[in-house]
Design a protein around this motif. Structure first.
Motif, PDB file in Angstrom:
ATOM      1  N   THR A   1       1.713  -8.221   4.818  1.00  7.76           N
ATOM      2  CA  THR A   1       0.950  -8.813   3.709  1.00  7.76           C
ATOM      3  C   THR A   1      -0.478  -9.165   4.118  1.00  7.76           C
ATOM      4  OG1 THR A   1       3.046  -9.741   2.967  1.00  7.76           O
ATOM      5  CG2 THR A   1       1.069 -10.456   1.810  1.00  7.76           C
TER       6      THR A   1
ATOM      7  N   PHE B   1      -0.274   0.743   6.378  1.00 10.02           N
ATOM      8  CA  PHE B   1       1.150   0.478   6.589  1.00 10.02           C
ATOM      9  C   PHE B   1       1.795   1.447   7.585  1.00 10.02           C
ATOM     10  CE2 PHE B   1       5.631   0.298   5.261  1.00 10.02           C
ATOM     11  CZ  PHE B   1       5.840  -1.071   5.254  1.00 10.02           C
TER      12      PHE B   1
ATOM     13  N   ARG C   1      10.459  -9.845  -8.137  1.00 12.37           N
ATOM     14  CA  ARG C   1       9.167  -9.927  -7.488  1.00 12.37           C
ATOM     15  C   ARG C   1       8.479  -8.579  -7.586  1.00 12.37           C
ATOM     16  NH1 ARG C   1       8.797  -7.670  -2.736  1.00 12.37           N
ATOM     17  NH2 ARG C   1       7.502  -9.196  -1.710  1.00 12.37           N
TER      18      ARG C   1
ATOM     19  N   LYS D   1      -3.066  -6.341   2.600  1.00 18.51           N
ATOM     20  CA  LYS D   1      -3.530  -6.929   1.336  1.00 18.51           C
ATOM     21  C   LYS D   1      -4.611  -7.976   1.547  1.00 18.51           C
ATOM     22  CE  LYS D   1       0.668  -6.104  -1.301  1.00 18.51           C
ATOM     23  NZ  LYS D   1       1.699  -6.620  -2.183  1.00 18.51           N
TER      24      LYS D   1
HETATM   25  S1  SF4 Z   1       5.815  -6.218  -0.628  1.00 18.56           S
HETATM   26 FE1  SF4 Z   1       4.684  -7.627   0.665  1.00 18.56          FE
HETATM   27  S2  SF4 Z   1       6.225  -8.284   2.175  1.00 18.56           S
HETATM   28 FE2  SF4 Z   1       7.012  -6.414   1.237  1.00 18.56          FE
HETATM   29  S3  SF4 Z   1       6.311  -4.729   2.557  1.00 18.56           S
HETATM   30 FE3  SF4 Z   1       4.769  -4.989   0.950  1.00 18.56          FE
HETATM   31  S4  SF4 Z   1       3.230  -6.348   1.820  1.00 18.56           S
HETATM   32 FE4  SF4 Z   1       5.094  -6.541   3.046  1.00 18.56          FE
END
Ligand code: SF4
Length: 412
Positions: free
Chosen positions: A144, A124, A256, A148
Motif C-alpha cells: 500500500t 507490484f 473492500r 499507492k
Molecule cells: S489492495 Fe492494498 S493491501 Fe491488497 S495488495 Fe493491493 S495495495 Fe496491498
C-alpha cells in the motif's frame, strides 16, 4: 428547488430494491448536505484542492459528489482542482474501465487529471519478482505505501511546487457506519468496505505538503452505493459513469476495494462478484493470482536467515532465522505464471471482443529479468543466505542453540 431539496426529493422516490435495504440509513440528501457544510467550513480555507482517486467506490464518490456540487454552485470553486489517479494496474478490470471513463469525462469538463504510477522498481510485480520480496501479507504489508501512498505523495509534491497558496488533499475515508469503531481498524482498509490506501493517505501525507480532509467521512456504505448506483446516474447530478462500479460490487455487503485477489484478504469476493456480472468471464484466470501468492509464501521458494542476527545496538533480534526473499527459481516461476495468466485472459478477451488486461508490461518484464540477472536481493539479504528448506540448528532469541537431532537422517 435547490440541490439538496432535489436530493431529498429523489431519495424519497428512489427504487425500493436496495442492495442492502438499509432501513436505518441516513438519506443521501442529508449526507450531501453535511458534505456541503463541511466543505464550506474546511475546504474553502484552501486555494487548491487535490482529490486522491483510485477508481474504487469511496474515492469515486468523492470525485463525483465534489465535482457535482461545484457544477451546481453549492460550493465555491477553488483556484485549482486536480484529480490524481493512483494507477496500480492491480485494481479490478471493471474498476479500471470505470476509472478510464471517469477520467475521460473529467478531462472533457476541463478538470486536470494526473495519472500516478510508482517508479519502475517499486511496482507490484517488479518489486516481487525483480527484487525478490515475497507477496504482501498482513504481517508484511509493503504494497500500500509503495504502490499507492508514496507515488501519490511524490506526485503531489511535484505538482504543487509552483502553486501559490494553501493546498488541501481530499480523500475517500469514511467512518460513518460505526462511530465507536477504532479509527485504526477503519484506516487498515480491511473493514467497512474500505478502499485500500485512502486511510493511509488521510493520515500519512506529510503535513508540510498538504492538509487532508475526508468529505464523505460520515457516509455509510449504503449511502455510497445509493449515490453511485442511483443518484450519480441522474442527469440532475451529472449522469456519471458509476453504474459499473455499483454493479461490480453490488451483491456483496461490506466489500473492500483494492487490488484484484489481494493477498491480505482471506476470502475476497470481489473477483467472484465481477465474474457473476456477465461479460467478464475472461477474467477467470485471475483467480490463479491468489493461489500463486500462497504458493510463494512457502519455505521451498524462499531464503532464511541462519541465526545470530543482531540489531544496531548489538542485541539479538527476536525473530531469529526468519524467512525472507524469493529464490531466483521462485521469481522466474512467479513471473511465468503471471504472464501465463495475463495471456490467458487476453486470449479470451480477444475472442469475446472484450478489454484485455496488463499485469506486467514488456518494459516491466525486461526489468524483472534484468534484476534477476543482476542477482538483486532486498537489503540485508544475499545469495549466501540458506534456502528456507535447509535444516538448521535452532537459534533462540536468547542466543542459545539447539542442535538438530538426527542430523545424519536429514543428510546435512
Ligand atoms: S489492495 Fe492494498 S493491501 Fe491488497 S495488495 Fe493491493 S495495495 Fe496491498
Amino acid at each position: 428547488m435547490n440541490v439538496i431539496d432535489t436530493l431529498y426529493a429523489l431519495d424519497a422516490k428512489r427504487p425500493q430494491s436496495n442492495l442492502f435495504n438499509g432501513d436505518h440509513r441516513e438519506a443521501v440528501g442529508e449526507c450531501v448536505q453535511r458534505t456541503v457544510a463541511n466543505m464550506l467550513t474546511v475546504a474553502t480555507r484552501y486555494d487548491h484542492w487535490i482529490i486522491a482517486y483510485s477508481g474504487g467506490k469511496d474515492s469515486s464518490t468523492v470525485v463525483t459528489v465534489i465535482v457535482t456540487l461545484l457544477q451546481l454552485g453549492a460550493i465555491p470553486r477553488p483556484k485549482t482542482l486536480i484529480v490524481m489517479y493512483a494507477d496500480t494496474r492491480m485494481e479490478l478490470p471493471p474498476l479500471q474501465a470505470a476509472a478510464r471513463l471517469m477520467m475521460q469525462r473529467l478531462r472533457e469538463m476541463g478538470i486536470e487529471v494526473i495519472e500516478v504510477v510508482a517508479p519502475m522498481d517499486d511496482r507490484f510485480f517488479v518489486y516481487m519478482f525483480g527484487r525478490g520480496v515475497p507477496p504482501p501479507s498482513n504481517t508484511f504489508r509493503w504494497c500500500t505505501p509503495q504502490i499507492k501512498v508514496e507515488p501519490m505523495t511524490a506526485a503531489i509534491r511535484d505538482r504543487i511546487a509552483g502553486l501559490d497558496g494553501r493546498v488541501l488533499t481530499l480523500t475517500g475515508v469514511r467512518r460513518g457506519e460505526s462511530k465507536a469503531r477504532d479509527d485504526r481498524i477503519n484506516l487498515s482498509c480491511s473493514r467497512n468496505g474500505a478502499e485500500c490506501g485512502q486511510g493511509w493517505l488521510q493520515t500519512d501525507l506529510p503535513g508540510d505538503l498538504t492538509d487532508t480532509f475526508a468529505p464523505i467521512d460520515h457516509w455509510t456504505l449504503c449511502n455510497v452505493w445509493d449515490w453511485l448506483s442511483v443518484f450519480a446516474l441522474w442527469p440532475e447530478f451529472g449522469s456519471w459513469p458509476t453504474a459499473i462500479i455499483a454493479e461490480g460490487y453490488g451483491e456483496i455487503e461490506d466489500m473492500r476495494t483494492g487490488c484484484v485477489e489481494c493477498n491480505l484478504i482471506e476470502h475476497d469476493g470481489a473477483l467472484g462478484a465481477v465474474l457473476r456480472m456477465g461479460g467478464w468471464e475472461h477474467l477467470v484466470p485471475l483467480l490463479g493470482l491468489k493461489i500463486l501468492y500462497r504458493e510463494l509464501k512457502k519455505p521451498r521458494h524462499r531464503k532464511r536467515k541462519s541465526g545470530g542476527q543482531t540489531r544496531k545496538d548489538g542485541t539479538l533480534q527476536t525473530n531469529q532465522q526468519r524467512m525472507g526473499p524469493l529464490t531466483f527459481e521462485a521469481r522466474l516461476m512467479g513471473l511465468d505464471t503471471v504472464l501465463r495468466i495475463q495471456r490467458q485472459v487476453n486470449d479470451m478477451a480477444a475472442e469475446r471482443d472484450r478489454p484485455g488486461i496488463v499485469l506486467i508490461d514488456e518494459t516491466e518484464e525486461a526489468r524483472i529479468r534484468e534484476l534477476i540477472t543482476l542477482k538483486t536481493w532486498p537489503r540485508d539479504w544475499s545469495e549466501s543466505d540458506p534456502d528456507a528448506t535447509v535444516w538448521l540448528d535452532r537459534f533462540n532469541p536468547d542466543g542459545s542453540v539447539e542442535p538438530i537431532l538426527y542430523r545424519d537422517l536429514v543428510g546435512q
